[in-house]
Motif scaffolding. Structure first.
Motif, PDB file in Angstrom:
ATOM      1  N   ILE A 164      30.634 -18.500  25.072  1.00 60.74           N
ATOM      2  CA  ILE A 164      31.293 -18.225  26.355  1.00 60.74           C
ATOM      3  C   ILE A 164      30.334 -17.518  27.310  1.00 60.74           C
ATOM      4  N   SER A 165      29.606 -16.538  26.793  1.00 64.33           N
ATOM      5  CA  SER A 165      28.653 -15.813  27.640  1.00 64.33           C
ATOM      6  C   SER A 165      27.570 -16.745  28.164  1.00 64.33           C
ATOM      7  N   ALA A 166      27.098 -17.649  27.300  1.00 68.47           N
ATOM      8  CA  ALA A 166      26.059 -18.595  27.717  1.00 68.47           C
ATOM      9  C   ALA A 166      26.581 -19.543  28.793  1.00 68.47           C
ATOM     10  N   VAL A 167      27.823 -20.003  28.639  1.00 62.61           N
ATOM     11  CA  VAL A 167      28.405 -20.900  29.645  1.00 62.61           C
ATOM     12  C   VAL A 167      28.557 -20.177  30.978  1.00 62.61           C
ATOM     13  N   ARG A 168      29.004 -18.933  30.942  1.00 62.90           N
ATOM     14  CA  ARG A 168      29.146 -18.156  32.180  1.00 62.90           C
ATOM     15  C   ARG A 168      27.806 -18.022  32.894  1.00 62.90           C
ATOM     16  N   PHE A 169      26.771 -17.746  32.118  1.00 65.36           N
ATOM     17  CA  PHE A 169      25.445 -17.604  32.710  1.00 65.36           C
ATOM     18  C   PHE A 169      24.941 -18.949  33.222  1.00 65.36           C
ATOM     19  N   ALA A 170      25.175 -20.001  32.427  1.00 64.43           N
ATOM     20  CA  ALA A 170      24.660 -21.325  32.778  1.00 64.43           C
ATOM     21  C   ALA A 170      25.310 -21.887  34.033  1.00 64.43           C
ATOM     22  N   THR A 171      26.524 -21.458  34.326  1.00 64.25           N
ATOM     23  CA  THR A 171      27.243 -21.982  35.495  1.00 64.25           C
ATOM     24  C   THR A 171      27.367 -20.956  36.614  1.00 64.25           C
ATOM     25  N   SER A 172      26.674 -19.835  36.455  1.00 61.97           N
ATOM     26  CA  SER A 172      26.644 -18.782  37.487  1.00 61.97           C
ATOM     27  C   SER A 172      28.020 -18.207  37.783  1.00 61.97           C
ATOM     28  N   ILE A 173      28.900 -18.206  36.782  1.00 64.29           N
ATOM     29  CA  ILE A 173      30.194 -17.543  36.966  1.00 64.29           C
ATOM     30  C   ILE A 173      29.944 -16.043  37.098  1.00 64.29           C
ATOM     31  N   GLY A 174      30.401 -15.470  38.178  1.00 62.60           N
ATOM     32  CA  GLY A 174      30.143 -14.059  38.433  1.00 62.60           C
ATOM     33  C   GLY A 174      28.900 -13.833  39.258  1.00 62.60           C
ATOM     34  N   GLY A 175      28.243 -14.925  39.696  1.00 59.88           N
ATOM     35  CA  GLY A 175      27.057 -14.796  40.538  1.00 59.88           C
ATOM     36  C   GLY A 175      25.781 -14.897  39.740  1.00 59.88           C
ATOM     37  N   SER A 176      24.673 -15.181  40.434  1.00 65.12           N
ATOM     38  CA  SER A 176      23.372 -15.291  39.781  1.00 65.12           C
ATOM     39  C   SER A 176      22.798 -13.913  39.515  1.00 65.12           C
ATOM     40  N   LYS A 185      19.212 -19.020  33.787  1.00 63.56           N
ATOM     41  CA  LYS A 185      20.299 -19.998  33.801  1.00 63.56           C
ATOM     42  C   LYS A 185      19.872 -21.280  33.093  1.00 63.56           C
ATOM     43  N   THR A 186      18.654 -21.723  33.360  1.00 63.71           N
ATOM     44  CA  THR A 186      18.140 -22.920  32.694  1.00 63.71           C
ATOM     45  C   THR A 186      18.069 -22.709  31.186  1.00 63.71           C
ATOM     46  N   SER A 187      17.614 -21.533  30.790  1.00 62.89           N
ATOM     47  CA  SER A 187      17.547 -21.220  29.362  1.00 62.89           C
ATOM     48  C   SER A 187      18.939 -21.218  28.741  1.00 62.89           C
ATOM     49  N   ALA A 188      19.912 -20.654  29.458  1.00 63.80           N
ATOM     50  CA  ALA A 188      21.288 -20.630  28.951  1.00 63.80           C
ATOM     51  C   ALA A 188      21.837 -22.045  28.805  1.00 63.80           C
ATOM     52  N   GLN A 189      21.522 -22.911  29.760  1.00 62.19           N
ATOM     53  CA  GLN A 189      21.981 -24.300  29.675  1.00 62.19           C
ATOM     54  C   GLN A 189      21.394 -24.995  28.444  1.00 62.19           C
ATOM     55  N   GLU A 190      20.123 -24.746  28.186  1.00 58.12           N
ATOM     56  CA  GLU A 190      19.486 -25.352  27.015  1.00 58.12           C
ATOM     57  C   GLU A 190      20.138 -24.864  25.726  1.00 58.12           C
ATOM     58  N   GLN A 191      20.470 -23.579  25.682  1.00 58.85           N
ATOM     59  CA  GLN A 191      21.073 -23.032  24.470  1.00 58.85           C
ATOM     60  C   GLN A 191      22.500 -23.540  24.276  1.00 58.85           C
ATOM     61  N   VAL A 192      23.230 -23.730  25.365  1.00 61.62           N
ATOM     62  CA  VAL A 192      24.576 -24.301  25.253  1.00 61.62           C
ATOM     63  C   VAL A 192      24.490 -25.712  24.675  1.00 61.62           C
ATOM     64  N   GLU A 193      23.540 -26.498  25.171  1.00 57.65           N
ATOM     65  CA  GLU A 193      23.356 -27.853  24.636  1.00 57.65           C
ATOM     66  C   GLU A 193      23.020 -27.802  23.153  1.00 57.65           C
ATOM     67  N   PHE A 194      22.163 -26.860  22.782  1.00 60.91           N
ATOM     68  CA  PHE A 194      21.778 -26.735  21.372  1.00 60.91           C
ATOM     69  C   PHE A 194      22.979 -26.353  20.512  1.00 60.91           C
ATOM     70  N   MET A 195      23.802 -25.436  21.018  1.00 54.52           N
ATOM     71  CA  MET A 195      24.975 -24.994  20.257  1.00 54.52           C
ATOM     72  C   MET A 195      26.017 -26.105  20.127  1.00 54.52           C
TER      73      MET A 195
END
Length: 431
Positions: A164-176, A185-195
């Motif tokens: 959930i934390s990674a998705v929030r970061f990856a989609t800028s929920i709460g701001g950048s 954000k790019t790193s978070a997106q990669e980790q979400v894909e990996f998970m």
């Protein structure tokens, strides 16, 4: 040998005070003697304590070792002479500590074993070292398992919270989070894909209502940001247009990322609906005269994302009512029909023009459109096919297959209708 005598200060290899000789075979195969002290060996190693407690053991103990472990045996013997609080300072390499640990367990040296375990558990590992540690620890048994604490599976709740934390970061929920927001954000997106990869816990996490809610919020966020950035582009002065274009492409990249991960969570329908909701506004802006000869990369990317939407609906992976499918086609089909020859013309003028619809993309979109058309009610098919035949761009997308099927179905339907009427008429006459 008196093992109860008070131990005197002594050092490893001190022949003058030695009462025990350890014999190892060195790397050249010759025996080598090490002058040791029973008081140290007995207090630091249960193996030596057992050996020296045997009245017939004598004052010489032979230890068999291979060429590859000779240096590690010597290192272990030296460590037995160090105070416990000095052991950590003597360990400086992961591989060396791992080799000493193996021997310390074999010789039942509790202090050295604990020191090696704590050292290996705390220091960073390189990738190759991690593979070796996992292999070695699995062979050493439960005593060494604390070393693997960093790679043990976490419970489902912890996995969900991280996701959930990674998705929030990856989609800028709460701001950048400047100044490194985009990189993180790019790193978070990669980790979400990996998970979301093939893991037995993945379905349990992605099926969670809270996870789905956060992902849907993220989808809404990225679509809204993209729409807002694109809407404001026509208003920015030319001097800042390049910066604005970069932001737009980054937002579209986030949208495309969502399009790639949502099928893995059975949420592609949400993406299709969101994309359909902003499509008209997007095309109004992209088809503005100001962008006639600009932002080709954006135009191609829009078609790529739309192609995935058309495929999802056309192949039945996303089920939508017929009016929604008609709206999707009528919104994007004219644009695709318009932009394809423009891109081809640009490529003909400039062989280095990088923004093209490659053959695979063209075929996948055309195939999806044909399937979509054929699944519509007959009258809607007729409207779309009529519009297609009125245009100059009949070549792409080629709907001739859909037209042939529609003609066949129309004749078949008319024949079935006439046969039905004949049966009704014959029944009436017979009555």
């Amino acid at each position: 040998m008196d093992l109860t005598a008070v131990a005197k200060p002594c050092s490893f290899g001190d022949k003058g005070t030695s009462d025990v000789v350890l014999r190892l075979r060195n790397s050249e195969g010759r025996p080598e003697w090490f002058y040791s002290h029973s008081s140290v060996l007995v207090s630091k190693s249960r193996f030596f304590a057992d050996r020296l407690s045997n009245p017939g053991s004598g004052s010489c103990i032979e230890i068999h070792c291979s060429d590859s472990t000779y240096d590690h045996h010597v290192n272990l013997l030296r460590l037995l002479y160090l105070p416990t609080d000095s052991l950590f300072d003597s360990l400086d390499l992961v591989q060396s500590a791992l080799a000493v640990l193996r021997l310390a367990i074999a010789f039942r040296c509790e202090d050295v074993t604990n020191c090696c375990i704590q050292y290996l558990e705390a220091v960073p590992w390189e990738d190759k070292e991690e593979e070796q540690i996992v292999k070695e620890v699995s062979e050493l048994g439960p005593v060494a398992m604390p070393i693997l604490a960093r790679i043990q599976p976490v419970d489902l709740s912890a996995t969900k919270n991280v996701f959930i934390s990674a998705v929030r970061f990856a989609t800028s929920i709460g701001g950048s989070c400047p100044p490194f927001g985009d990189e993180l954000k790019t790193s978070a997106q990669e980790q979400v894909e990996f998970m979301l990869g093939g893991d037995e816990d993945t379905p349990l996490v992605t099926a969670d209502d809270e996870v789905k809610s956060v992902v849907k919020s993220g989808l809404s966020q990225v679509c809204s940001l993209f729409e807002n950035e694109l809407s404001s582009f026509l208003l920015v002065p030319d001097i800042t247009a390049e910066i604005a274009e970069t932001r737009i492409l980054q937002c579209l990249s986030d949208v495309e990322w969502m399009c790639n991960i949502l099928p893995k969570m059975d949420l592609m329908k949400d993406f299709v609906c969101s994309w359909g909701g902003i499509s008209r506004k997007i095309l109004e802006i992209v088809e503005d005269k100001k962008l006639d000869n600009a932002m080709w990369v954006l135009k191609v990317k829009l078609i790529e994302v739309t192609g995935k939407v058309l495929e999802a609906v056309g192949y039945g992976n996303v089920i939508l009512p017929a009016p929604c499918r008609v709206q999707l086609l009528k919104t994007w089909l004219p644009y695709i029909r318009k932009i394809k020859p423009l891109l081809d013309a640009k490529a003909d003028e400039d062989t280095d023009f990088p923004y093209k619809m490659d053959e695979d993309l063209c075929q996948s979109i055309e195939g999806a459109i044909v399937l979509l058309v054929l699944a519509l009610p007959s009258n809607d098919q007729a409207d779309i096919l009529t519009d297609w035949m009125k245009t100059e761009q009949l070549k792409y997308p080629d709907l001739s297959e859909a037209f042939e099927v529609w003609c066949y179905r129309t004749k078949s339907a008319k024949r079935r209708l006439m046969e039905g009427l004949d049966r009704v008429g014959n029944t009436t006459i017979s009555l």
